[in-house]
Each structure stands twice: as C-alpha cells, then as structure tokens.
Design an enzyme around this catalytic site. Structure first.
Site, short mmCIF file in Angstrom:
data_model
loop_
_atom_site.label_atom_id
_atom_site.label_comp_id
_atom_site.label_asym_id
_atom_site.label_seq_id
_atom_site.Cartn_x
_atom_site.Cartn_y
_atom_site.Cartn_z
N GLU A 193 -12.20 -0.28 9.31
CA GLU A 193 -11.00 0.36 9.76
C GLU A 193 -11.20 0.61 11.37
OE1 GLU A 193 -9.74 3.56 7.42
OE2 GLU A 193 -8.30 2.18 6.17
N ASP A 232 -7.84 1.98 -2.27
CA ASP A 232 -8.04 3.05 -1.65
C ASP A 232 -7.40 4.31 -2.34
OD1 ASP A 232 -8.33 4.85 0.33
OD2 ASP A 232 -6.92 4.20 1.82
N GLU A 240 -4.51 12.74 -0.63
CA GLU A 240 -3.56 11.85 0.11
C GLU A 240 -2.51 10.88 -0.26
OE1 GLU A 240 -6.48 9.20 2.17
OE2 GLU A 240 -4.80 8.01 3.28
O1 GCW Z 1 -7.63 6.63 2.58
C1 GCW Z 1 -7.93 6.04 3.88
C2 GCW Z 1 -7.37 7.41 4.81
C3 GCW Z 1 -8.10 7.32 6.24
C4 GCW Z 1 -9.44 7.32 5.83
C5 GCW Z 1 -10.10 6.02 5.14
C6 GCW Z 1 -11.52 6.22 4.63
C7 GCW Z 1 -11.29 8.71 7.08
O2 GCW Z 1 -6.09 6.67 5.07
O3 GCW Z 1 -7.52 8.38 6.68
O4 GCW Z 1 -10.27 7.53 6.95
O5 GCW Z 1 -9.41 6.21 3.96
O6 GCW Z 1 -12.00 6.39 3.42
O7 GCW Z 1 -12.34 5.91 5.56
#
Ligand code: GCW
Length: 698
Positions: free
Chosen positions: A288, A362, A390
């Site tokens: 990311e 995720d 989340e």
């Molecule tokens: O779930 C996603 C989140 C990001 C997070 C990323 C990760 C810290 O939306 O906010 O970043 O995963 O796990 O690195």
C-alpha cells in the site's frame, strides 16, 4: 531466609479506591462482589497472603491479589483464622518461563508457583479469574503455560495522536508530553494486558514515520517501556524502511548496501542502550505504498534478514508483515501474498517472524484462512488478527470476534494430514518452531471505556486469552468475560453469552453473506457500497470482489478462474474446486454462480442471499430484546450505552440489507422472495449516503 512480604505490609502502598461511575473504564477488572457464600469461602481461604519472591513483579502480583480479593468482596480479615495463599518461585518442569502452577489443598494452603515472577503475576490473575467466574477453589492442581511466545498488540497509532482504524478516541500515547509526563493510563493499560498474558506492544502505526526512530522518541519510548516492564510487557517499534535516508542522511535503503546495514545496527544499539529489553521491529514493506526492499529489487527475506541481524545481538526479533498486494499485478489480490512469500520459505533468519493476516484479503467479516498458514513450514509464521473492527461495525455494532478468531485458529490446513490446524502452525507444534507469535491490531484509545464500546472490550479480552491458549473455546471466553464485566449472576452471564455468540454471524449475514467480501464504503470502510467501481485500482472496488452481473455473482477462484484454491493443500483444493463441496459460508469467495444456483437447502442463490440478509437483521432485533431483559441487573450507564448502540446496529443492519438488495436487484432484476420486504429507499438514496467525517480513516 528473607522475611515474607505480606499483603498487610503492602496495603499502605495501595492506591486509594475512588468510586467511579460504571463507565467501563475498569474493563473486566472491575469490582463485582461474589454472592455471599462464595465470598466468605474465598475470604476464609485467603486470610493471609504472602510471597517468597520480592522483585517488582512479585510485589505487583501480591498487590493484585489483595486488590482482586477486595473487588470480589473477600478482603482478608486482619488476624482472621483461615488459609494462606503463597506466591512462590519454583523449578517446575511442567510449566514454561511464563507459566504458573496453582495448587490448593483442603488444609487451606494455596500456592501459586512459577519459575519467574511474571508467572506469579499471571497465576494471580488466573486465580482471580477463577474466583470471579465462580469456579471452585478449595482444591486445585492446575498448571498453565502460554502456548504462543509473543502475544502482541499492534497499535496503529500515529505520532499526532490519531489512531488509524481507531474508533475509541485518540491514542493513549501522549508523545508530546513524554518522557517527562507518564500518564497513569500506561499502568492501567499494562495491568489490563498482563491480566490476559499479553507481553508485547508495538506502539506506533505500521504505516510508520521515521521520527519514531530519532533520539527524542527513543527517550519517550524508554519512558513507556519503564511503565510496562514490571507487568511483563516489552515495547516494539514499527520501522519505516527508508529511515536511513530520511533521518540518517544515506542515499539508499538497499538492504544489501553495507552502509544501510551499519545504520540499522547502530540504530538498534542506540535503542537497546535505552531499552535493554526492547522487543524488536515490525515492518510493513512494499505494501500500500510503503517503501521496502523490493524498491531495490531485493526480496522480503533479504530485507527482513538485514534488520534481523541488527537486533540479533540484543535478542530482538523482526516481525515482517505478509500483507502485500501490488497495483501493477493483475493477478487475484487474494493470491499475491502467497505468491510473494511462499517461495521464500526457509530463507528467513531464525529471529524473523512472518506476520500473516488471518485471511488473504483484509480482515473481512468472514474470510477463509490465509493459505500461507500450512505452506511455509520452514518459517516462523505469526498470526495477525484485527481486534479493532474496521470492517465489522467499528465501535457501535456488537459483533463478538472471539468466534472469528477461533474459526481461523481451528481451520485445518491439512498441511500434514488431518488436524494440521492453523492453531498448531501458530503455536509452533506442527513444524517444530520455538519462536511463535500472535498479533492483534489494538482497539484501544483514550475513551473512558478504552475500546469504543463495552462489548468491544470482549474482543481485546478474547485476543489475549486465545494468544495464551488458541484452543480455548470462544464461548468459554465469552462467559468468563461476561462474569467479570457484569458480575457472575447466571441470568446475566447466560444472556450476555447468548447475545455474543451468534453476533458476528449476524454481521456476516447483514453485510457479506455466503462468502461475499469487501463491499463496504470507500475510505472509512463503514456501511454498504457494493456499487463502487470508479476507484483507481481494480482491487479497491467492491465490484472487483463480488463480480455481480445479470447472470450471477461471486469470485471464481477455482481452476477455471484465478485458481487461488491451488494455494491450499490438495484435499482442501479438491473440495473447493466444486461449489457443491465448498462450505456455503465461503461459497461466493471461491465461486461465481448463477443467481438460480441451488443451495443445500434447495432454495435459489438469490433468495438464499436475501434470507441471509433478513436473518442478520432479525438477529440484531433479538439481541435488542435479550439485552433489554437485563435492565434490572446492569448498571444504568453501561445498560443505556449498549442499548443505544444496539439501536444503531439495528438501523444499520437494515441499511446494509436494504442497500445491498437494492443494488443487486438493479443488476439481476429479480424479484424478492415472498415475505421479504422491499428496501426502504431506492438505490440512488443509498448511493448518496456519504460519511465524510467517519472516524479512523487516515
Ligand atoms: O485494512 C487495511 C487498512 C489500512 C491498514 C492496512 C494494513 C495500516 O484499511 O488502514 O494500514 O490494512 O493492514 O496495513
């Protein structure tokens, strides 16, 4: 022999108890007097408290015992006749260095024994947990050791106090006023963690800033470490890969550049000089947009090993995240971490743990277990769960995650035949690893109730208990938590457990039934948005995940599709190759199916989906009724807050259901099954809902 330190001598050192409203701040460690007969039995058993060990942690253990008995209403009477509880260091091969052994004999002698003082503290908390949950204490012979070595919270806390994906206020770390001002919150936090056996804390976000590695911040971290140390907790840092360039003046962050390695060695030496028990580094690399070794055409192993060499002389570890997917890789996102990491099996240094999220996408409400578990036998693989919700209702929805965590831990990888569970990969027994770990992305903030809601505290609790023993049942954990949080009355414990246990499945039903995933709103990830298709990267868009069109829905990960199923052991891949033998809870994760595909109960896929949505909403309505029935038993404040949050959840479950149905109907043009109500609004209305100030969104 040194004199015994008794609890009475400690009384003078104890902080005065202040009467607080029931705002949840005391977590599961709040005062809940036992029913009278149990109280007097306990008081009789615990007339005298003493310790033969005298270090800071043993003193804490004795003080906790005293304090815990007081909150259960069993303060030892001065000079009373009765039993003794002794904390004692022993050589005992049945337990490991953090374990404890509790024996209680009918003659009134109770001994909490451990090899190290931290085991005494854990033993005391366990004894109090038994007492609080009404377990018989008169005769005991119970040995317990943590099954997982590193039981770590990951704080996604930024240095400005904002918590990424945090729904419970600002960060508890007051970096601005550290190191001079050490908030009492640090001790309270450490104590809560120690009561569960959590022994490590990564204090800063994995999306890290180099500033955390500068001298002033190392001094601040040392102050935090000092507060956490007596409670058996080490601090760790998330490391920014390009720190040698950003704060070290180097031209490169190439892990094979000797100057880069030397910089990290010197930085590690500097940290260890300030914090001798520093745990090590956590790294999010090439993920990311974060920098990493691949920027220099080096592998994750080359990156991790360079860093691991820097902390190795000090006994530190590197936790290297496997959460990677690349914008320029057209392959199924669910396959990418495996493709990057599996070929590196055997190449990681022995003080590296590869930290793998529970599922391959995720932290969705439901994901199949990550295929890396079971596929890297020569690597220390560590679990990463997300405690902060989340994707599962954030602070307001009651969705107990103990069941989610346990579902993954109990999943069978079949890597070495039946019974090769994820739990056995993580605790090291399957492949003979000594360095093991479990991380949980913390749901902790400066809100009075720490976690954004009373019930979210249960997820922190469940994480800690499962990190200690991945085999514990989520129901046992829910009951324990309920008894300590609301008191041991059976009506309360039973009802609270009845609310908690199906609550996550309810969320799966109203959000992502039958294996759907990633259909939430952009950015903040709150609420439904299965229609989103305009985002720059394909795998950011919900339509990428559900692939709904006029004919059908679901992501084909069979051999005809992305073939992600081939990343699982052959017996699993075999089952997943056919929708008929795929667990229906994961159906659309693995298969793209026509809307009239027949489910096991005979109904068509579309009507089955709608019935799941309906069931999710109905379950929340049931939870409301169950909670309301507890009004006479729960204090006003926590009752009202939970009641209000359940009303939000009910409204939003309906929103999820209606918006999802309105959208999928716009694609498949099918009628609703009879008895299912039409969405309250048209699709455009749902599309217009936006939440510009939703919390936790970086
Ligand atoms: O779930 C996603 C989140 C990001 C997070 C990323 C990760 C810290 O939306 O906010 O970043 O995963 O796990 O690195």
């Amino acid at each position: 022999m040194r004199p015994l330190l008794t609890a009475l001598a400690l009384l003078a050192l104890m902080p005065q108890t202040v009467a607080h409203a029931e705002d949840g701040h005391e977590l599961w460690l709040r005062a809940s007097p036992l029913p009278a007969p149990q109280r007097s039995a306990l008081r009789h058993q615990a007339t005298r408290l003493q310790t033969t060990a005298h270090g800071p942690t043993a003193r804490l253990a004795l003080a906790e015992l005293q304090r815990g008995l007081a909150r259960l209403g069993a303060t030892p009477a001065r000079g009373g006749k009765g039993g003794t509880i002794t904390l004692e260091l022993v050589q005992d091969s049945r337990i490991n260095d953090e374990g404890f052994h509790i024996t209680a004999r009918p003659d009134g002698q109770t001994v909490i024994a451990a090899r190290r003082e931290i085991g005494l503290l854990y033993g005391v908390f366990h004894y109090l947990r038994l007492a609080a949950t009404g377990a018989p204490l008169a005769t005991l012979d119970l040995a317990s050791s943590p099954r997982v070595q590193l039981r770590v919270l990951n704080h996604w806390d930024n240095l400005d106090g904002v918590v990424e994906r945090g729904y419970s206020g600002r960060s508890i770390w007051d970096w601005w006023r550290l190191p001079d001002w050490r908030d009492t919150l640090y001790t309270e936090y450490a104590r809560a963690n120690a009561s569960l056996g959590i022994n490590g804390v990564v204090v800063n976000n994995v999306n890290a800033k180099s500033t955390s590695l500068t001298a002033p911040y190392i001094a601040k971290l040392a102050a935090i470490a000092g507060e956490l140390r007596p409670w058996g907790i080490r601090v760790y840092l998330s490391a920014r890969w390009t720190a040698p360039m950003e704060i070290g003046g180097l031209k490169s962050a190439d892990p094979l550049d000797p100057a880069v390695a030397a910089w990290w060695r010197a930085k590690s030496d500097e940290i260890y000089a300030a914090i001798p028990d520093f745990g090590g580094f956590l790294v999010k690399a090439n993920s990311e947009g974060q920098p990493g070794p691949q920027d220099y055409r080096r592998s994750h192993a080359e990156g991790a090993n360079m860093l691991a060499a820097a902390v190795k002389p000090h006994g530190g570890v590197v936790m290297w995240r496997a959460f990677v997917y690349a914008h320029d890789n057209p392959d199924d996102r669910a396959k990418q971490a495996y493709n990057d990491f599996q070929p590196l099996d055997g190449q990681f240094a022995d003080n590296v743990l590869v930290q793998v999220k529970n599922g391959a996408i995720d932290f969705q409400p439901r994901e199949p277990f990550h295929p890396l578990f079971g596929a890297m036998p020569k690597t220390n693989l560590m679990m990463e769960f997300q405690i902060t919700k989340e994707y599962v209702g954030q602070s307001t929805h009651l969705t107990y995650l103990g069941t989610l965590f346990s579902e993954t831990l109990q999943a069978d990888t079949q890597a070495k035949g039946t019974g090769s569970t994820v739990a056995k990969v993580v605790d090291g027994t399957l492949d003979g690893h000594r360095l093991t770990g479990m991380a949980g992305v913390a749901n902790i903030g400066a809100d009075r109730d720490w976690s954004g809601s009373i019930f979210n505290q249960a997820d922190w609790y469940a994480f800690g208990r499962l990190a200690w023993d991945p085999e514990l049942s989520p129901e046992t954990i829910a009951r324990e938590w309920a008894a300590q949080t609301f008191g041991p009355a059976p009506k309360v414990v039973n009802t609270v457990t009845t609310i908690m246990m199906p609550s996550r499945e309810a969320a799966v039903d109203y959000m992502t039934p039958l294996g759907l995933a990633h259909v939430m709103g952009t950015g903040h990830h709150y609420g439904p948005a299965p229609w989103v298709s305009h985002l720059a990267r394909p795998e950011w868009n919900p339509v990428y995940y559900h692939k709904a069109d006029a004919q059908g829905i679901g992501f084909d990960r069979s051999a005809k599709g992305s073939n992600a199923i081939s990343q699982y052991a052959p017996p699993i891949a075999q089952k997943l190759s056919d929708p008929a033998t795929t667990d229906e809870r994961q159906l659309l994760w693995f298969h793209h199916l026509p809307w009239d595909y027949r489910l096991k109960n005979g109904e068509a896929l579309w009507s089955g989906m709608v019935h799941h949505y309906d069931a999710g909403v109905a379950q929340v309505a049931r939870m409301q009724v169950q909670w309301d029935s507890l009004q006479p038993y729960i204090d006003k404040e926590r009752f009202a807050k939970t009641q209000a949050f359940l009303a939000i959840q009910r409204r939003e479950a309906q929103w999820w259901r209606d918006a999802s149905i309105a959208y999928f109907q716009s694609v498949n043009h099918l009628d609703l099954p009879s008895g299912s109500a039409k969405p309250a609004h048209d699709l455009d209305w749902y599309k217009e809902q936006n939440l510009p100030y939703a919390p936790g969104n970086p």
